[in-house]
Design a protein around this motif. Sequence first.
Motif, short mmCIF file in Angstrom:
data_model
loop_
_atom_site.label_atom_id
_atom_site.label_comp_id
_atom_site.label_asym_id
_atom_site.label_seq_id
_atom_site.Cartn_x
_atom_site.Cartn_y
_atom_site.Cartn_z
N SER A 176 0.81 -1.21 0.00
CA SER A 176 0.00 0.00 0.00
C SER A 176 0.85 1.26 0.00
CB SER A 176 -0.93 -0.01 1.21
OG SER A 176 -0.18 0.13 2.39
N PRO A 197 3.63 3.53 -2.27
CA PRO A 197 4.06 3.65 -3.66
C PRO A 197 5.43 3.04 -3.95
CG PRO A 197 3.12 5.71 -2.90
CD PRO A 197 3.18 4.82 -1.71
N LEU A 237 5.24 -0.75 -3.63
CA LEU A 237 4.52 -1.38 -4.73
C LEU A 237 5.38 -1.38 -5.99
CD1 LEU A 237 1.99 -2.67 -5.87
CD2 LEU A 237 1.06 -0.40 -6.27
N THR A 258 -2.14 2.53 -11.00
CA THR A 258 -1.42 2.39 -9.75
C THR A 258 -2.07 3.11 -8.57
OG1 THR A 258 0.62 2.06 -10.96
CG2 THR A 258 0.82 2.72 -8.67
N LEU A 308 -3.04 1.28 -5.13
CA LEU A 308 -2.52 1.69 -3.84
C LEU A 308 -3.65 1.93 -2.85
CD1 LEU A 308 0.35 4.08 -4.90
CD2 LEU A 308 0.56 2.03 -3.52
#
Lengths: 131, 131
Positions: free
Chosen positions: A14, A16, A19, B3, B7
């Motif tokens: 979760s 940026p 990920l 994205t 997220l």
Amino acid sequence: METPHALAAFGALSQPTRLATFRLLIQALPAGLPAGEIAAALAVRQNTLSAHLAVLAEAGLVRGERQGRTIRYHAEIDRLRALLGFLTQDCCGGRPDLCAPLADALTGVPARPACEPNTETEPPCRSSNAT
Amino acid sequence: METPHALAAFGALSQPTRLATFRLLIQALPAGLPAGEIAAALAVRQNTLSAHLAVLAEAGLVRGERQGRTIRYHAEIDRLRALLGFLTQDCCGGRPDLCAPLADALTGVPARPACEPNTETEPPCRSSNAT
DNA sequence: GGGGCGTTTCCATATTTCGGGAAATATCGA
DNA sequence: TCGATATTTCCCGAAATATGGAAACGCCCC
């Protein structure tokens, strides 16, 4: 996968940078990438990335192994698979009608409309004559 | 899915109460559940749950509609499907070899290859393998 | 319209998370 | 042993998050 593991995985994904790191490492499979290279690719400081890598590793999503003075990380694809199973076991468990379109999204194939409620870690049949 | 949406979804699912809420709502599909019932089932205060529901809704994972004086929430299965697609697009995009086991975890059925090259008297894999 | 129920919003507080700088650890090469 | 490189750990302030209490809002029934 159990709920705490899933929570850890979701928490890890979760953020940026994390990920992006995970996606990068999946694309870098199976060779993996050294930490410094990830940091460079993502334009993140190494200490910051190290903390993120630690979170991802704690969640079981990546694993790092020392190679000389670099540490090479690679994604744990099995963990990703377990996470997908976790996400779908609720609906696929009793509702094949819901499961079918989900599988569709993954494979791009309409998938047969019959999901057994077992989605843990057992490859059904692709053993004998697979590729 | 893009994205930022992913997220948000991961962030929404990274909290125990929210994850439980989402799973509950998936099991409650397609009828959904009123907020109060969710709060009772999860033993959470309504104001707390309301905040969590707002996060889930913001992430697009659930949707609520007023029915009289209750507000009935239900899971957005399409969003879940998009999330699964997002998680797998990195590896499935260029690596069917990685994608196959992932799809496997989801459906219990191998994606396309792997199962029957040309034998037609063979039942299509998913026969009986409940652990 | 008044009262009751379900739900959300507002506010305040405790906890967690994030990112940066500096220092520490580990490995390699000379 | 020394220096250089790669990575982590420690510490900090700033920001976000979670939760509880109280109040407000919307809807139903009388």
